[in-house]
Structure formats: C-alpha cells, structure tokens
Scaffold this motif. Structure first.
Motif, PDB file in Angstrom:
ATOM      1  N   UNK A  84      22.424  -7.455  51.442  1.00 39.66           N
ATOM      2  CA  UNK A  84      21.419  -7.035  52.052  1.00 39.66           C
ATOM      3  C   UNK A  84      20.349  -7.924  51.972  1.00 39.66           C
ATOM      4  N   UNK A  85      19.944  -8.656  50.798  1.00 36.72           N
ATOM      5  CA  UNK A  85      18.781  -9.503  50.500  1.00 36.72           C
ATOM      6  C   UNK A  85      19.053 -10.634  51.468  1.00 36.72           C
ATOM      7  N   UNK A  86      19.809 -10.931  52.399  1.00 38.59           N
ATOM      8  CA  UNK A  86      19.882 -12.119  53.408  1.00 38.59           C
ATOM      9  C   UNK A  86      19.198 -11.389  54.601  1.00 38.59           C
ATOM     10  N   UNK A  87      18.870 -10.186  54.786  1.00 38.07           N
ATOM     11  CA  UNK A  87      18.362  -9.724  55.956  1.00 38.07           C
ATOM     12  C   UNK A  87      17.017  -9.324  55.792  1.00 38.07           C
ATOM     13  N   UNK A 120      34.250   1.589  39.004  1.00 40.62           N
ATOM     14  CA  UNK A 120      34.357   0.450  38.753  1.00 40.62           C
ATOM     15  C   UNK A 120      34.182  -0.308  40.216  1.00 40.62           C
ATOM     16  N   UNK A 121      35.035   0.478  41.324  1.00 43.65           N
ATOM     17  CA  UNK A 121      34.836   0.029  42.754  1.00 43.65           C
ATOM     18  C   UNK A 121      33.633   0.117  43.236  1.00 43.65           C
ATOM     19  N   UNK A 122      32.890   1.347  42.948  1.00 51.84           N
ATOM     20  CA  UNK A 122      31.707   1.513  43.326  1.00 51.84           C
ATOM     21  C   UNK A 122      30.512   0.517  42.848  1.00 51.84           C
ATOM     22  N   UNK A 123      30.692  -0.001  41.671  1.00 54.35           N
ATOM     23  CA  UNK A 123      29.770  -0.946  41.156  1.00 54.35           C
ATOM     24  C   UNK A 123      29.937  -2.237  41.863  1.00 54.35           C
ATOM     25  N   UNK A 124      31.317  -2.600  42.241  1.00 51.80           N
ATOM     26  CA  UNK A 124      31.411  -3.867  42.843  1.00 51.80           C
ATOM     27  C   UNK A 124      30.887  -3.730  44.315  1.00 51.80           C
ATOM     28  N   UNK A 125      31.079  -2.761  44.817  1.00 54.54           N
ATOM     29  CA  UNK A 125      30.683  -2.394  46.333  1.00 54.54           C
ATOM     30  C   UNK A 125      28.914  -2.424  46.314  1.00 54.54           C
ATOM     31  N   UNK A 126      28.405  -1.595  45.403  1.00 52.32           N
ATOM     32  CA  UNK A 126      26.961  -1.561  44.986  1.00 52.32           C
ATOM     33  C   UNK A 126      26.456  -3.151  45.022  1.00 52.32           C
ATOM     34  N   UNK A 127      26.985  -3.947  44.065  1.00 50.08           N
ATOM     35  CA  UNK A 127      26.373  -5.409  43.841  1.00 50.08           C
ATOM     36  C   UNK A 127      26.820  -6.098  45.414  1.00 50.08           C
ATOM     37  N   UNK A 128      27.947  -5.878  45.988  1.00 45.12           N
ATOM     38  CA  UNK A 128      28.085  -6.917  47.279  1.00 45.12           C
ATOM     39  C   UNK A 128      27.185  -6.320  48.336  1.00 45.12           C
ATOM     40  N   UNK A 129      26.890  -4.981  48.495  1.00 45.50           N
ATOM     41  CA  UNK A 129      25.971  -4.695  49.465  1.00 45.50           C
ATOM     42  C   UNK A 129      24.703  -4.951  49.375  1.00 45.50           C
ATOM     43  N   UNK A 130      24.029  -4.841  48.140  1.00 49.33           N
ATOM     44  CA  UNK A 130      22.590  -5.421  47.655  1.00 49.33           C
ATOM     45  C   UNK A 130      22.695  -6.960  47.868  1.00 49.33           C
ATOM     46  N   UNK A 131      23.844  -7.750  47.496  1.00 45.83           N
ATOM     47  CA  UNK A 131      23.631  -9.003  47.461  1.00 45.83           C
ATOM     48  C   UNK A 131      23.688  -9.647  49.009  1.00 45.83           C
TER      49      UNK A 131
END
Length: 150
Positions: free
Chosen positions: A66-69, A53-64
């Motif tokens: 990175x989309x601004x870069x 669950x923590x990994x899923x949240x981190x994956x979502x956060x890092x993807x979200x």
C-alpha cells in the motif's frame, strides 16, 4: 543458502513480530499440563499461532504494497486487506469450533500471540540484534539541504 542469510533477507520488523509470536506460543504451551484435553489445547494453540503468523505476514505484505499507492488507493487497499485478514481469522476459529478436534479458546489465545508479540518488542529486538547486528533503525534519514546531495 544458509539459514542466517535467509533470515537476514526477511524484513527485520516482520522477523521480530514472528519471533515474538513463537515465543508466546512456547510459553503458552507450558500450561498444557493444566488442561484436561492436552492434545486439543495444543492443537488449538498451535493452529492459533500459525494463524497469527500468517496474519502478521499478510499485514506486512499489505502495508508494504500500500505504500506504493496514492493516499486514497492506499486507504482502500489497507481496508480491504484488513477485512480479508479478519475474515480469515474468523473462518479459522469457526472451523476449529465446528470440528471439535481442537480447543477454540486455545486457538484464540494463539491468535492473540500477534498482540502479545507487539508488547514483547523489547525481547524480540534483542534476538533481532544478534542476527541482524546493531543498527540504529530509529535514526531519521538525512535530507538534502537546499537541493544539495548528501
């Protein structure tokens, strides 16, 4: 704030992924009676589910994020966060194995809930529709034609 309002504020895809992880954990918990060390199995399983669950949240956060870069920075950021996530998972599994209190294979099974959840998308989407309502998220956004506003 009511629980439904809190859930609706969460990203829908993340909610579906987290829901699938929990469903997977509940199904795997049913098999605890088949093991000799029921407490160790359960502890390992739920530590794995928590890690997923923590990994899923981190994956979502890092993807979200990175989309601004720009493209090169996004690739670098995503690669860095993937390595951090895999390092975290490895550290959790090593700590569980060294402690001897929980079953490391059950923990690994719990972590695989992240993958199982992705395959259970058709189930978790039904739960999501009950909370978020019907929404055609696959419909492409309308684009302006010849500079006109739509």
């Amino acid at each position: 704030m009511r629980m439904k309002e809190k859930i609706i504020r969460i990203n829908r895809t993340l909610f579906e992924l987290e829901t699938g992880i929990l469903i997977f954990g509940a199904v795997c918990q049913l098999f605890a009676f088949l093991t000799k060390d029921k407490a160790g199995y359960s502890l390992g399983l739920w530590l794995g589910i928590l890690t997923a669950a923590v990994s899923a949240f981190h994956m979502w956060w890092s993807l979200d994020r990175a989309l601004d870069f720009p493209e090169k920075e996004a690739v670098k950021s995503l690669s860095t966060h993937n390595i951090l996530r895999y390092g975290f998972i490895t550290a959790v599994l090593m700590l569980i194995a060294v402690s001897g209190r929980a079953d490391p294979l059950a923990a690994f099974l719990g972590i695989m809930g992240l993958k199982a959840s992705a395959y259970m998308h058709f189930i978790t989407q039904k739960v999501s529709k009950k909370i978020y309502g019907e929404e055609d998220i696959l419909r492409p956004a309308e684009e302006p034609v010849d500079g006109q506003k739509v």
